[in-house]
Design a protein around this motif. Sequence first.
Motif, short mmCIF file in Angstrom:
data_model
loop_
_atom_site.label_atom_id
_atom_site.label_comp_id
_atom_site.label_asym_id
_atom_site.label_seq_id
_atom_site.Cartn_x
_atom_site.Cartn_y
_atom_site.Cartn_z
N MET A 126 61.50 -16.16 30.80
CA MET A 126 60.67 -14.90 30.20
C MET A 126 61.43 -13.74 29.97
O MET A 126 62.43 -13.51 30.78
N ALA A 127 61.63 -13.04 29.03
CA ALA A 127 62.18 -11.90 28.68
C ALA A 127 61.25 -10.61 28.80
O ALA A 127 60.13 -10.70 28.18
N GLU A 128 61.70 -9.44 29.50
CA GLU A 128 60.83 -8.44 29.28
C GLU A 128 61.40 -7.34 28.66
O GLU A 128 62.84 -7.14 28.79
N LEU A 129 60.95 -6.61 27.74
CA LEU A 129 61.32 -5.28 26.97
C LEU A 129 60.05 -4.38 26.64
O LEU A 129 58.91 -4.90 26.70
N ASN A 130 60.52 -2.97 26.81
CA ASN A 130 59.72 -2.29 26.20
C ASN A 130 59.81 -1.96 24.92
O ASN A 130 60.82 -1.45 24.39
N ASP A 131 58.82 -2.32 24.13
CA ASP A 131 58.70 -2.32 22.71
C ASP A 131 57.21 -2.05 22.11
O ASP A 131 56.41 -3.04 22.11
N LYS A 132 56.78 -0.74 21.97
CA LYS A 132 55.31 -0.73 21.68
C LYS A 132 54.79 -0.86 20.40
O LYS A 132 53.89 -1.44 20.41
N SER A 133 55.81 -1.49 19.44
CA SER A 133 55.43 -1.93 18.13
C SER A 133 55.09 -3.36 18.29
O SER A 133 54.03 -3.85 17.99
N LEU A 134 55.83 -4.21 19.16
CA LEU A 134 55.49 -5.52 19.57
C LEU A 134 54.32 -5.65 20.23
O LEU A 134 53.67 -6.47 19.91
N TYR A 135 54.22 -4.76 21.17
CA TYR A 135 53.06 -4.57 22.01
C TYR A 135 52.00 -4.73 21.21
O TYR A 135 50.86 -5.48 21.42
N ARG A 136 51.64 -3.52 20.23
CA ARG A 136 50.67 -3.67 19.43
C ARG A 136 50.18 -4.74 18.61
O ARG A 136 49.09 -5.17 18.27
N ARG A 137 51.57 -5.27 17.94
CA ARG A 137 51.10 -6.50 17.32
C ARG A 137 50.72 -7.63 18.02
O ARG A 137 49.99 -8.25 17.51
N ILE A 138 51.09 -8.01 19.12
CA ILE A 138 50.45 -9.09 20.05
C ILE A 138 49.20 -8.69 20.33
O ILE A 138 48.28 -9.62 20.26
N GLN A 139 48.75 -7.44 20.77
CA GLN A 139 47.48 -7.08 21.03
C GLN A 139 46.42 -7.30 19.61
O GLN A 139 45.56 -7.86 19.79
N ALA A 140 47.00 -6.95 18.53
CA ALA A 140 46.36 -7.24 17.30
C ALA A 140 46.05 -8.70 16.90
O ALA A 140 45.01 -9.18 16.54
N GLU A 141 47.04 -9.77 17.43
CA GLU A 141 47.27 -11.13 17.29
C GLU A 141 46.12 -11.77 18.51
O GLU A 141 45.10 -12.44 17.83
N LEU A 142 45.75 -11.06 19.38
CA LEU A 142 44.81 -11.58 20.38
C LEU A 142 43.40 -11.15 19.85
O LEU A 142 42.60 -11.90 20.10
N ALA A 143 43.45 -9.92 19.37
CA ALA A 143 42.19 -9.59 19.07
C ALA A 143 41.71 -10.50 17.72
O ALA A 143 40.49 -10.86 17.64
N ARG A 144 42.50 -10.98 16.89
CA ARG A 144 42.22 -11.71 15.93
C ARG A 144 41.51 -13.23 16.26
O ARG A 144 40.76 -13.78 16.00
N ILE A 145 42.41 -13.54 17.32
CA ILE A 145 41.95 -14.70 18.08
C ILE A 145 40.66 -14.72 18.89
O ILE A 145 39.94 -15.73 18.78
N ARG A 146 40.66 -13.59 19.64
CA ARG A 146 39.27 -13.40 20.19
C ARG A 146 37.99 -13.62 19.22
O ARG A 146 36.85 -13.93 19.78
N ARG A 147 38.22 -13.02 17.98
CA ARG A 147 37.12 -13.34 16.98
C ARG A 147 36.85 -14.65 16.36
O ARG A 147 35.81 -14.87 15.81
N ILE A 148 37.65 -15.67 16.78
CA ILE A 148 37.55 -16.91 16.26
C ILE A 148 36.31 -17.88 16.98
O ILE A 148 36.32 -17.55 18.22
N ASN A 149 35.60 -18.36 16.49
CA ASN A 149 34.38 -19.17 16.95
C ASN A 149 35.09 -20.26 17.65
O ASN A 149 36.03 -20.93 17.59
N GLY A 150 34.70 -20.38 19.15
CA GLY A 150 35.56 -21.37 20.15
C GLY A 150 35.95 -20.71 21.00
O GLY A 150 36.65 -21.53 22.02
N VAL A 151 36.49 -19.38 20.89
CA VAL A 151 37.07 -18.71 21.81
C VAL A 151 36.18 -17.60 22.42
O VAL A 151 35.53 -16.77 21.89
N PHE A 152 35.98 -17.93 23.91
CA PHE A 152 34.77 -17.40 24.49
C PHE A 152 35.33 -16.74 25.98
O PHE A 152 36.00 -17.34 26.80
N ALA A 153 34.79 -15.52 26.33
CA ALA A 153 34.86 -14.96 27.64
C ALA A 153 33.71 -15.26 28.43
O ALA A 153 32.77 -15.81 27.87
N ALA A 154 34.19 -15.16 29.60
CA ALA A 154 33.24 -15.88 30.70
C ALA A 154 31.89 -15.07 30.58
O ALA A 154 30.82 -15.78 30.77
N SER A 155 31.93 -13.98 30.21
CA SER A 155 30.54 -13.11 30.04
C SER A 155 29.89 -13.43 28.87
O SER A 155 28.75 -13.32 28.33
#
Length: 223
Positions: A126-155
């Motif tokens: 694993m590699a660690e870096l401080n990169d706010k642009s990459l951080y935001r892009r991965i957050q946006a991808e997670l948000a996209r996945i989270r909206r897909i039917n079949g992806v559910f939180a415990a709540s």
Amino acid sequence: MPSACLVFNGHSGTTYLQALQGIHGRELTIASAFGVSHQQIDLLRALARQNRKVTFIVGTQSGFTSPDFIEAGRKLALQLPTLDFIVDFRISDSLHHKWALASPGTVIIGSSNFTQKGLDGACDLMAELNDKSLYRRIQAELARIRRINGVFAASDAEFAAAQKHYKVVAEKLSDIELKKVAVKSKANPYATSTELPSLTEWLNSDAAASLRIFGYERHLDRE
């Protein structure tokens, strides 16, 4: 601009596990292709208690994620308000991500799953870096996945039905994988022996990692 990169594995002096344990008081998001063991449920509990918020998302490709792991994660998330436990139940189309985000802009990314082997870094990096642009892009991808039917939180109201269906499918896939492993052990051209390994030898080998049963050491729901 990204900062200098740190590398975590079993030979770098710091493992992925140690890097995660060193994160305190932040918003932490972790993605893993699969999960199997009680040790990682205990780790999620500890991380949720030492950070403002922990979001964990796990995939289910090939049924490798243990149904018991999912159930224990669900119960833990309902107990701890600082933990959001999300499962991508789509199996063959499930996410295969391996990364962690720590606010405000730390990204840890590579080949390690949230498993004992991945966290110890014996075969992964694993590699660690401080990169706010990459951080935001991965957050946006997670948000996209989270909206897909079949992806559910415990709540989520849909979680229970998806969990029940996945358990049935995962058990069938486990039987298929067991047969495939037996065939591969005979056909492997790099094998040093034509004899099948003992149960103990097989459980300690990489071949066992393809089955959801190998990590079960005790009942996952301790608390």
